[in-house]
Design an enzyme around this catalytic site. Structure first.
Site, mmCIF file in Angstrom:
data_model
loop_
_atom_site.group_PDB
_atom_site.id
_atom_site.type_symbol
_atom_site.label_atom_id
_atom_site.label_comp_id
_atom_site.label_asym_id
_atom_site.label_seq_id
_atom_site.Cartn_x
_atom_site.Cartn_y
_atom_site.Cartn_z
ATOM 1 N N CYS A 78 0.850 -1.193 0.000
ATOM 2 C CA CYS A 78 0.000 0.000 0.000
ATOM 3 C C CYS A 78 0.888 1.245 0.000
ATOM 4 O O CYS A 78 1.720 1.411 0.893
ATOM 5 C CB CYS A 78 -0.903 0.015 1.219
ATOM 6 S SG CYS A 78 -1.830 1.549 1.418
ATOM 7 N N CYS A 87 -3.458 -0.471 8.917
ATOM 8 C CA CYS A 87 -2.516 -1.592 9.026
ATOM 9 C C CYS A 87 -1.318 -1.152 9.858
ATOM 10 O O CYS A 87 -0.924 0.011 9.810
ATOM 11 C CB CYS A 87 -2.014 -2.035 7.652
ATOM 12 S SG CYS A 87 -3.276 -2.759 6.595
ATOM 13 N N CYS A 166 -7.727 0.713 -0.754
ATOM 14 C CA CYS A 166 -7.302 -0.065 0.421
ATOM 15 C C CYS A 166 -7.256 -1.536 0.057
ATOM 16 O O CYS A 166 -8.276 -2.127 -0.336
ATOM 17 C CB CYS A 166 -8.265 0.171 1.588
ATOM 18 S SG CYS A 166 -7.867 -0.800 3.053
ATOM 19 N N GLN A 274 -17.403 -12.821 11.896
ATOM 20 C CA GLN A 274 -15.953 -12.854 11.810
ATOM 21 C C GLN A 274 -15.524 -12.154 10.525
ATOM 22 O O GLN A 274 -16.076 -12.399 9.451
ATOM 23 C CB GLN A 274 -15.440 -14.294 11.821
ATOM 24 C CG GLN A 274 -15.734 -15.043 13.112
ATOM 25 C CD GLN A 274 -14.851 -14.604 14.270
ATOM 26 O OE1 GLN A 274 -14.140 -13.615 14.180
ATOM 27 N NE2 GLN A 274 -14.903 -15.339 15.359
ATOM 28 N N GLU A 324 -26.435 -16.379 24.205
ATOM 29 C CA GLU A 324 -25.913 -15.078 23.797
ATOM 30 C C GLU A 324 -26.659 -13.986 24.570
ATOM 31 O O GLU A 324 -27.847 -14.118 24.854
ATOM 32 C CB GLU A 324 -26.119 -14.912 22.284
ATOM 33 C CG GLU A 324 -25.919 -13.538 21.716
ATOM 34 C CD GLU A 324 -24.488 -13.052 21.837
ATOM 35 O OE1 GLU A 324 -24.316 -11.936 22.341
ATOM 36 O OE2 GLU A 324 -23.570 -13.790 21.437
ATOM 37 N N ASP A 351 -27.403 -13.228 30.351
ATOM 38 C CA ASP A 351 -26.250 -12.409 30.714
ATOM 39 C C ASP A 351 -25.147 -13.347 31.193
ATOM 40 O O ASP A 351 -25.206 -13.868 32.309
ATOM 41 C CB ASP A 351 -26.643 -11.422 31.818
ATOM 42 C CG ASP A 351 -25.462 -10.585 32.289
ATOM 43 O OD1 ASP A 351 -24.394 -10.638 31.646
ATOM 44 O OD2 ASP A 351 -25.610 -9.887 33.323
ATOM 45 N N ASP A 372 -16.669 -18.368 22.402
ATOM 46 C CA ASP A 372 -16.072 -17.354 21.522
ATOM 47 C C ASP A 372 -16.418 -15.982 22.094
ATOM 48 O O ASP A 372 -17.272 -15.263 21.557
ATOM 49 C CB ASP A 372 -16.609 -17.524 20.091
ATOM 50 C CG ASP A 372 -15.985 -16.528 19.112
ATOM 51 O OD1 ASP A 372 -14.981 -15.888 19.472
ATOM 52 O OD2 ASP A 372 -16.514 -16.404 17.989
ATOM 53 N N CYS A 398 -10.133 -13.524 20.733
ATOM 54 C CA CYS A 398 -9.643 -12.378 19.963
ATOM 55 C C CYS A 398 -8.697 -11.519 20.792
ATOM 56 O O CYS A 398 -8.344 -10.413 20.385
ATOM 57 C CB CYS A 398 -10.800 -11.539 19.435
ATOM 58 S SG CYS A 398 -11.878 -10.875 20.719
#
Length: 442
Positions: A78, A87, A166, A274, A324, A351, A372, A398
Site C-alpha cells: 500500500c 494496518c 485499500c 468474523q 448469547e 447475561d 467465543d 480475539c
C-alpha cells in the site's frame, strides 16, 4: 481551569535502535532513557523517526528513514501505509507476522496464565489481502482539500488518512473510497457524517451511513442513485444503533455460506460476524474437529452470536444450546436455524457475566463446550463451564491476554489440561491476534 498545554515536539528527527514490537505492532526503542513507540519500524533496525506525541512515560514517533533494515522488512504493497493506521505490519514479511503473533500467544499464556499447551499448532492462515468483510471507516469534510475524506485514521488517530484505495478491504470497497468521498460530498450533511460501516456477504454488500443531521429528499436521491450504480445497499443511522434502517433497495439480504456443512447464514449489516471469511471457515472446521461431537452429544455454545459455530456443530451433534446476551443476535440465530432446517438447536438469551447455573438449559449438562467471547474474555462464565460436565472445551479468542488469564483459571483452578493452542490470522497486517485452544478434563 486553563487549556491543557501540548508538549512542544522537536523539529529534528531522532535516531534510535529498535529492539522489539509492541502489542499494537509498533517498533519499540529508547531515546534519552525513555521508551519510544515507532510506527513503521521493526526490531533489529536503526531508524530515524519524527516524534508525534510525548507522554510522561513514553514518546510516540513515525519512522521517516530506515538507516539499518531488518532482514524481515518488505516493501508495503500500500503506497499510503506510512500515513494510514488501518494496518500496522505491512512492512513485515507475512510469515514473520505469523511468527510474531505466535510468540505473543506463547508469551501471554506463559507469563499471564502460567500455562503451556501439550501441543502448539501451526497457524491458520490464508491470503492476507482483500479480506475485511466488515469495517468501520471514518469520514470528515476537510475544506482545505475540498472534499470528504473516507478511510481509516492516521497512525496517531487524530485525522482521517487521505488514501486512494485499500488492499485489505473486501473487493466491493477496496477501490470505492473515492466513490464514497464523492457521494458524501454531494450531500447537504457532508460535514455531519462521521463514519460509514461496510458489510459484505458472499454475493452482496451494504453500507451503514451515520448522519448527525436529517437528510434532505435530494440527499436520499443521491444515495439511491449511488446504490443502484454500485449494487450496494444503503442503510441509515440517524441516532443510536437501534435507529439503523434500510433506505434502498426495497429488498436486500446479506448471507455467507459454509459449504463444508451445507449451511447458509444470513446477517444484518450491523451483526457481528468474523471479519475474514477464509479464516472463519478454517476456524469452524478446526473447532468441530477438536470437539468431535457425535449424535449422542449435547454441546453448549457460549457467546453464540448468530450461529456461526452453533449451526455447524448442530450438523454433527445430537443437540446444541446457543447462549448469547444480545437478543437481536439470538433472533438472527433462530432464523438461520430455520433457514437451514436445523431443529436440534435451543437458543437462549442470557447475561453470561451473571450466574446462569439455575437455568433449566444448563442443569441438563453438556458433553462439550465452545466459547467465543469478546475481548474482555470469559472469566465470569468459567465456573459455568467447569460445572457443565463437559469433557472438552474449545476456546476461540480475539485477545491473547484474556485467553491466557482464563486458561490459567481453567487449568489451575478448575481441573482442565491445555491440550493445544495456536493462532489464526484473522486480521493480516495488523497486530490483532486471534487464537484457538483446546482444554480437556484432567
Amino acid at each position: 481551569m486553563g487549556r491543557k498545554r501540548r508538549r512542544r515536539l522537536p523539529a529534528e528527527p531522532i535516531e534510535l535502535a529498535v529492539t522489539d514490537l509492541s502489542h499494537d505492532g509498533r517498533g519499540v526503542g529508547r531515546h534519552e532513557e525513555k521508551a519510544v513507540f515507532v510506527h513503521g519500524a521493526l526490531p533489529g533496525e536503526t531508524a530515524s523517526a519524527r516524534l508525534i506525541d510525548r507522554n510522561r512515560r513514553f514518546d510516540e514517533a513515525l519512522c521517516e528513514q530506515v538507516i539499518e533494515a531488518s532482514a524481515e522488512r518488505v516493501d508495503p504493497e500500500c503506497p499510503w501505509f506510512d500515513h494510514c493506521g488501518g494496518c500496522a505490519l505491512q512492512h513485515l514479511d507475512h510469515s514473520a507476522q505469523l511468527e510474531w503473533k505466535h510468540k505473543r500467544l506463547v508469551d501471554n499464556l506463559t507469563r499471564i496464565g502460567e500455562v503451556s499447551p501439550a501441543s502448539w499448532w501451526d497457524p491458520i492462515a490464508a491470503s492476507p489481502w482483500f479480506y475485511r468483510r466488515r469495517s468501520r471507516l471514518s469520514a470528515r469534510l476537510v475544506k482545505g482539500k475540498g472534499r470528504v475524506l473516507v478511510g481509516f485514521r492516521e497512525p496517531q488517530g487524530r485525522f482521517v488518512a487521505d488514501v486512494g484505495n485499500c488492499r485489505v478491504l473486501h473487493p466491493d470497497f477496496s477501490n470505492r473510497l473515492l466513490s464514497l468521498s464523492q457521494l458524501l460530498g454531494k450531500l447537504s450533511v457532508a460535514d455531519a457524517v462521521p463514519q460509514i460501516e461496510t458489510a459484505s456477504g458472499d454475493s452482496g454488500s451494504a453500507i451503514v451511513l451515520r448522519h448527525l443531521r436529517p437528510l434532505t429528499t435530494a440527499d436520499e436521491q443521491h444515495l439511491r442513485d449511488w446504490s443502484a450504480e454500485n449494487d450496494i445497499a444503503v442503510y441509515l443511522q440517524p441516532k443510536g444503533p437501534s435507529t439503523v434502517h434500510r433506505l434502498c433497495p426495497d429488498q436486500h439480504e446479506l448471507t455467507y455460506r459454509l459449504d463444508e456443512f451445507d449451511l447458509e447464514l444470513g446477517f444484518h449489516p450491523q451483526n457481528f460476524i468474523q471479519v475474514n471469511a477464509d479464516i472463519n471457515r478454517a476456524l469452524i472446521r478446526r473447532a468441530v474437529e477438536l470437539l468431535e461431537p457425535t449424535a449422542d452429544d449435547r454441546v453448549l455454545d457460549l457467546f453464540c452470536g448468530l450461529g456461526n459455530f452453533t449451526l455447524p456443530l448442530a450438523t454433527r451433534a445430537g443437540s446444541v444450546v446457543g447462549v448469547e446476551g444480545d437478543e437481536a443476535l439470538v433472533e438472527a440465530g433462530r432464523a438461520n436455524a430455520v433457514r437451514n432446517g436445523l431443529d436440534q438447536v435451543e437458543w437462549e438469551v442470557a447475561d453470561l457475566a451473571g450466574d446462569v447455573s439455575s437455568q433449566a438449559w444448563y442443569r441438563a449438562g453438556f458433553d462439550a463446550v465452545l466459547i467465543d467471547p469478546p475481548r474482555s474474555g470469559a472469566f465470569e462464565v468459567l465456573p459455568v463451564i467447569a460445572g457443565s460436565g463437559a469433557r472438552r472445551v474449545v476456546y476461540v479468542s480475539c485477545n491473547p491476554a484474556t485467553l491466557a488469564r482464563d486458561a490459567g483459571e481453567l487449568v489451575n483452578r478448575h481441573g482442565f489440561r491445555l491440550k493445544g493452542a495456536g493462532i489464526a490470522d484473522m486480521f493480516p497486517h495488523t497486530a490483532h491476534v486471534e487464537s484457538i485452544a483446546l482444554f480437556e478434563r484432567a
